[in-house]
Design a protein around this motif. Structure first.
Motif, PDB file in Angstrom:
ATOM      1  N   ALA A 452     -63.263 -64.614  74.973  1.00 51.44           N
ATOM      2  CA  ALA A 452     -61.873 -65.049  74.839  1.00 51.44           C
ATOM      3  C   ALA A 452     -61.802 -65.969  73.619  1.00 51.44           C
ATOM      4  O   ALA A 452     -61.867 -67.193  73.719  1.00 51.44           O
ATOM      5  CB  ALA A 452     -61.415 -65.776  76.104  1.00 51.44           C
ATOM      6  N   SER A 606     -62.793 -62.763  78.655  1.00 53.15           N
ATOM      7  CA  SER A 606     -61.933 -61.876  79.434  1.00 53.15           C
ATOM      8  C   SER A 606     -62.829 -60.909  80.196  1.00 53.15           C
ATOM      9  O   SER A 606     -63.954 -60.620  79.769  1.00 53.15           O
ATOM     10  CB  SER A 606     -61.000 -61.088  78.515  1.00 53.15           C
ATOM     11  OG  SER A 606     -60.114 -61.930  77.827  1.00 53.15           O
ATOM     12  N   VAL A 703     -58.602 -71.870  77.286  1.00 51.16           N
ATOM     13  CA  VAL A 703     -58.711 -71.060  76.074  1.00 51.16           C
ATOM     14  C   VAL A 703     -57.619 -71.436  75.086  1.00 51.16           C
ATOM     15  O   VAL A 703     -57.865 -71.621  73.896  1.00 51.16           O
ATOM     16  CB  VAL A 703     -58.652 -69.560  76.419  1.00 51.16           C
ATOM     17  CG1 VAL A 703     -58.555 -68.716  75.152  1.00 51.16           C
ATOM     18  CG2 VAL A 703     -59.874 -69.149  77.225  1.00 51.16           C
ATOM     19  N   LYS A 709     -55.713 -64.619  77.340  1.00 51.75           N
ATOM     20  CA  LYS A 709     -57.032 -64.154  76.923  1.00 51.75           C
ATOM     21  C   LYS A 709     -56.861 -62.713  76.434  1.00 51.75           C
ATOM     22  O   LYS A 709     -55.943 -62.025  76.830  1.00 51.75           O
ATOM     23  CB  LYS A 709     -58.044 -64.213  78.074  1.00 51.75           C
ATOM     24  CG  LYS A 709     -58.291 -65.613  78.621  1.00 51.75           C
ATOM     25  CD  LYS A 709     -59.555 -65.700  79.480  1.00 51.75           C
ATOM     26  CE  LYS A 709     -59.406 -65.058  80.822  1.00 51.75           C
ATOM     27  NZ  LYS A 709     -60.578 -65.342  81.720  1.00 51.75           N
TER      28      LYS A 709
END
Length: 748
Positions: A452, A606, A703, A709
Motif C-alpha cells: 500500500a 493491500s 496509509v 489502499k
C-alpha cells in the motif's frame, strides 16, 4: 481531523460515472497520436533481422528516393544525443543498467531492434519506404532460450552493491528449513513471457518548438519522469521540455519506461525541423516496449501433519536483456504472507539477447503468487486439508518478514466472504469428484498482496470567478478513472457538487506527481487533492473575514456560489465577493502532501482473494472458467463502479495468464513466432465468465488520510493460481507451467 468528520455526506463510495466518459465514447478525447500540428509528418521504424551482431552495411538510397520521404536516419547519420555517454571501449556492451541507445552505433542486441527511421509526409509513404531499407550484418551466436541457459543466472548488480537490497539472498530462521518437516514437497513452476497489448499502440508526436525547447505528446504513465528523462538526454532545462499525456488508452506498466522509439521520433523531429508522429505497429509492441519476463521458480515447502508451516524455500530466475538489468519482486509475497518460522529466498536474473522486460500489472508479485499459491494448494492436498483451513492455520497477525504490525489487514474477512459467494462448501477434497456429463468441475482459490504505497504529490486548486473549482496535477490516467476519483474526493472535501469541479492531469506543466504505477495514485494524489482543498477553504476563510473566524475547515461548504457553514443559518459570502477581496483574481493554492514515518512503524499492504470455478472437458482437455469471485481489502473505496471495473479487468487478465498468454520464441533466429493478436492469444468475451467483485471497505488511515489502499495490482495477483488449483480439483492433474492449454491437460 478525523476521516469520519470529513466525509459525513460523502460522494466518496458512490458509483459515479466517469467524468471523462462522454469524451471517450464520442471520440472527443485526444490521445497521443491524435494531435494535429502544422507541418506534421510521419515516421516508420526499421527493425533488425538478427538477434546479435553488428551492422556491416545499410543501404538507404532507394528509401531516400521514394515519394514524400524527408529523411532516413541510421547510426551513420543520426545526430548524437548528448545524454548518450560515449563508451570507453567500442567493443564492450553498454554498462549495466544502460537503456538501449537508439542509432548510437552498429551493435545489435535483439531481433527487431530499431536500426533506421524513415520520415515522410504520409504514414503510408513512410511505411513503404521503410521496407526499402536494406541492412547487412555480421551475426554472432545468440542466446534466447531461457531453459537452456537457466544456470547462467546471476545475482542482480543492485544486490551485489547493497547488502540490504530485497534482491539479496535471505534466510529467516533455518536455511532451507522445510527439509526438516514431516510433510514436504518440492516443485518447479514456469511462467512464460507475456506481452503488453493495450488497445492504444505506443505512440508519440515529437516537436522541437525551438532548438532548445521540446514538446512531446506521448503515451506514458509518468509525464514528470518522461520530462526529466528527455531533459537529461538532450541536456535541456526541465522547464524546456513539455510532456502531454492527457488520455492514455490502457497501460499495464509499459508506459513506466522510456523506449527507443520515443528518442527516434525526437531525433527525426530534430533532423527534419518538423513535428514527427511515430506509432508502433502491433508487431513492434511485442519487441520494443517491454513484457513480463519469462520466470522459472522452484519451491520447497513443508509442514507438520496438522498443517503448521515449518519452512518455505522459494528460488526464482527471471529473464532480462544483455544490455540492461531488470528486476522485480517475485519473492516478496513468500516472505510476508504466512506465519512460517523458516523462509529462504534466492533471486537471480538471466541476461539473454532479447529486449528489456518491464513491469507488468502485479509486477513480480503476480508471478511469485502463481508458484506460492500453487504450492500451498499442493501441500493442502498432501495433508488432506481444505486450502483455506491451511492458510488460516498459518495466518500472520504481524508481518513475519519484519515483525511490524499491519496498518490494517482484513484477509480473514476476505476468506469468509469469498467462500460464501463461490459456494466453496460444494468443493470436494478428492479431485475429480464433481462431474456433469463430460465436464469435470473444480474449485480453486489464490491470495494476492501488494504494498500500500504512497509518495509525495502536489495539487493546484483554483476557485474561479465563475464559481467552479479547477484542480491540476501532473498525474496520468491509464484507465482506472483517476480524474473521477479526484473529483469525488474534492467534492467531499469542499462540500461542493461534482459538476462544479474539474480535475486536469497528464501535463508536465502541472504540479509534480509521480507515475501512475504501483497502485499508489489515489493514496498519493488523492491525499494531495484533499490537502489542497483544505488549504483552499482556509484561504477562502481568510478572505471571508470575521464571519468565518474560528471555524474548522470541515465546517465550511462551497455551495450555490457561496462560502458558508454547513450548519443552517450561518453566514454566507458569494464567491464573487471573495474574488473581489482577492484583488479581483481567481483564488488559488498549491499544496504538497507526502507520507510521514508510518512505513517505519507499520507494514502496509493491500490484500486480495480470488475464487474460481472451472469446467474441464474430460475428452478434449478444454478448460472453461465458469465463475470468478474476487475480493479486495483495499481500504476506503472511492468509486465502487470504477474500482469494480479494475477488479474485473484484473480477473480477466488472470484468465489470460492462466489459460492463454505466452510468447513463443523461435530460437534459431531469436525472433518471436507469436507477434500479433492472431497468434498470441488473449481472453475475449467468450472466455470471460461472470466476475463477482466485493470489497471489505474498511479504511486504513495509517496509509493516508483518505483511508485508501491500492487495487490495480491485487486485482490480478492470485487469479492464475486460483484457476490452476481449480483445474487440479476438477481433474487431479497438476500443471505447473503456464498457460494451461488442452494438450497439457491431456498429457499431465
Amino acid at each position: 481531523m478525523s476521516n469520519t468528520a470529513l466525509f459525513q455526506d460523502k460522494v466518496v463510495g458512490d458509483r459515479m460515472n466517469r467524468v471523462d466518459g462522454r469524451l471517450k465514447v464520442t471520440g472527443a478525447a485526444q490521445y497521443s497520436a491524435e494531435y494535429q500540428l502544422p507541418g506534421l509528418v510521419h515516421g516508420a521504424l526499421v527493425g533488425s533481422t538478427i538477434a546479435k551482431g553488428r551492422i556491416t552495411g545499410i543501404d538507404t538510397k532507394a528509401a531516400e528516393r521514394a515519394p514524400g520521404v524527408l529523411a532516413v536516419i541510421t547510426h551513420l547519420n543520426s545526430p548524437k544525443v548528448p545524454g548518450f555517454a560515449a563508451k570507453s571501449n567500442p567493443d564492450e556492451p553498454p554498462a549495466i543498467g544502460q537503456p538501449l541507445r537508439v542509432f548510437y552505433d552498429e551493435r545489435i542486441y535483439f531481433n527487431d531492434q530499431p536500426i533506421a527511421l524513415v520520415v515522410a509526409d504520409t504514414l503510408e509513404r513512410a511505411r513503404y519506404a521503410a521496407r526499402l531499407v536494406k541492412a547487412t550484418y555480421a551475426p554472432e551466436e545468440h542466446r534466447t532460450n531461457f531453459e537452456a541457459n537457466k544456470e547462467r543466472g546471476v545475482l542482480p548488480t543492485q544486490a551485489k552493491r547493497n547488502p540490504k537490497s530485497p534482491q539479496n539472498d535471505k534466510d529467516r530462521g533455518q536455511k532451507d528449513g522445510y527439509q526438516t518437516a514431516p510433510v514436504k514437497l518440492e516443485a518447479e513452476y514456469r511462467h512464460p513471457s507475456e506481452m503488453h497489448n493495450p488497445m492504444e499502440l505506443q505512440s508519440i508526436i515529437a516537436h522541437w518548438e525551438a532548438p532548445d525547447r521540446l514538446t512531446v505528446y506521448d503515451k506514458v504513465q509518468a509525464v514528470k519522469g518522461t520530462q526529466r528523462a528527455f531533459a537529461k538526454d538532450w541536456n535541456l532545462p526541465e522547464d524546456n521540455v513539455k510532456v502531454v499525456a492527457t488520455f492514455v488508452g490502457g497501460a499495464f506498466g509499459n508506459g513506466l519506461h522510456n523506449w527507443p522509439h520515443e528518442t527516434a521520433a525526437i531525433i527525426g523531429a530534430k533532423v527534419t525541423g518538423k513535428p514527427v508522429k511515430l506509432v508502433l505497429t502491433r508487431e513492434q509492441m511485442f519487441t520494443m516496449v517491454g513484457y513480463r519476463p519469462y520466470t522459472w521458480q522452484r519451491i520447497g515447502i513443508g509442514a507438520t501433519r496438522d498443517g503448521k508451516l515449518v519452512g518455505i524455500t522459494h528460488e526464482s530466475v527471471g529473464q532480462t536483456s544483455s544490455y540492461e538489468e531488470f528486476t522485480e519482486s517475485t519473492l516478496q509475497q513468500t516472505r510476508m504472507m504466512y506465519a512460517c518460522p523458516n523462509v529462504s529466498t534466492r533471486y537471480r536474473i538471466l541476461g539473454l539477447d532479447i529486449s528489456t522486460p518491464i513491469w507488468m500489472r502485479g509486477p513480480g508479485e503476480a508471478t511469485g503468487a502463481f508458484a506460492l499459491e500453487s504450492a500451498l494448494d499442493e501441500l493442502a492436498h498432501l495433508l488432506n486439508m481444505d486450502p483455506i483451513e491451511l492458510r488460516l492455520r498459518n495466518y500472520a497477525d504481524t508481518d513475519p518478514d519484519n515483525g511490524k504490525p499491519w496498518s490494517t489487514k482484513y484477509l480473514k474477512e476476505l476468506y469468509q466472504m469469498g467462500a460464501e459467494r463461490i459456494g466453496w462448501s460444494r468443493r470436494q477434497l478428492k479431485p475429480g469428484s464433481l462431474r456433469e456429463g463430460d465436464w469435470l468441475i473444480g474449485y480453486g482459490m489464490g491470495v494476492g498482496t501488494f504494498g500500500a504505497n504512497r509518495g509525495a504529490a502536489k495539487v493546484r486548486a483554483v476557485l474561479r470567478q465563475d464559481g467552479t473549482v479547477l484542480l491540476q496535477s501532473a498525474t496520468t490516467d491509464i484507465g482506472p478513472g483517476t480524474g473521477t476519483a479526484m473529483v469525488q474526493i474534492a467534492a467531499d472535501a469542499l462540500d461542493m457538487p461534482t459538476d462544479q469541479i474539474r480535475f486536469e492531469l497528464g501535463n508536465s506543466t502541472f504540479p509534480n506527481a509521480p507515475s501512475q504505477g504501483g497502485s499508489a495514485t489515489v493514496n498519493t494524489v488523492g491525499s494531495a487533492v484533499l490537502a489542497a482543498c483544505i488549504d483552499l477553504k482556509k484561504k477562502l476563510q481568510q478572505l471571508g473575514g470575521a464571519s468565518f473566524a474560528n471555524v474548522q475547515p470541515e465546517q465550511l461548504t462551497l455551495t450555490n456560489g457561496q462560502l458558508g457553514l454547513k450548519a443552517n443559518g450561518g453566514p454566507r459570502t458569494a464567491f464573487a465577493d471573495l474574488c473581489k477581496a482577492n484583488n479581483g483574481q481567481d483564488i488559488e493554492v498549491t499544496t504538497e502532501a507526502k507520507p510521514g514515518n508510518e512505513r517505519q512503524q507499520y507494514s502496509m499492504y493491500s490484500f486480495s482473494i480470488h475464487f474460481a470455478e472451472v469446467r474441464v472437458h474430460a475428452l478434449t482437455g478444454e478448460v472453461r472458467v465458469t465463475r470468478l469471485v474476487s475480493g479486495a481489502d483495499a481500504g476506503t473505496i472511492v468509486n465502487l463502479k470504477t474500482a469494480g471495473s479494475q477488479m474485473i479487468g484484473g480477473a480477466i487478465g488472470g484468465i489470460g495468464m492462466a489459460l492463454h498468454e505466452g510468447a513463443v520464441m523461435d530460437d534459431r533466429f531469436g525472433r518471436y513466432v507469436t507477434k500479433d493478436l492472431a497468434d498470441y492469444h488473449v481472453p475475449v468475451h467468450a472466455d470471460a465468465p461472470p466476475v463477482e467483485v466485493f470489497f471489505v471497505g474498511k479504511p486504513d488511515t495509517i496509509v493516508d488520510p483518505l483511508g485508501t489502499k491500492g487495487i490495480g495490482e491485487i486485482a490480478i495477483i492470485g487469479v492464475a493460481p486460483a484457476i490452476t488449483n481449480a483445474i487440479f480439483n476438477a481433474t487431479g492433474k497438476r500443471i505447473r507451467e503456464l498457460p494451461v492449454t488442452p494438450d497439457k491437460v491431456l498429457l499431465a
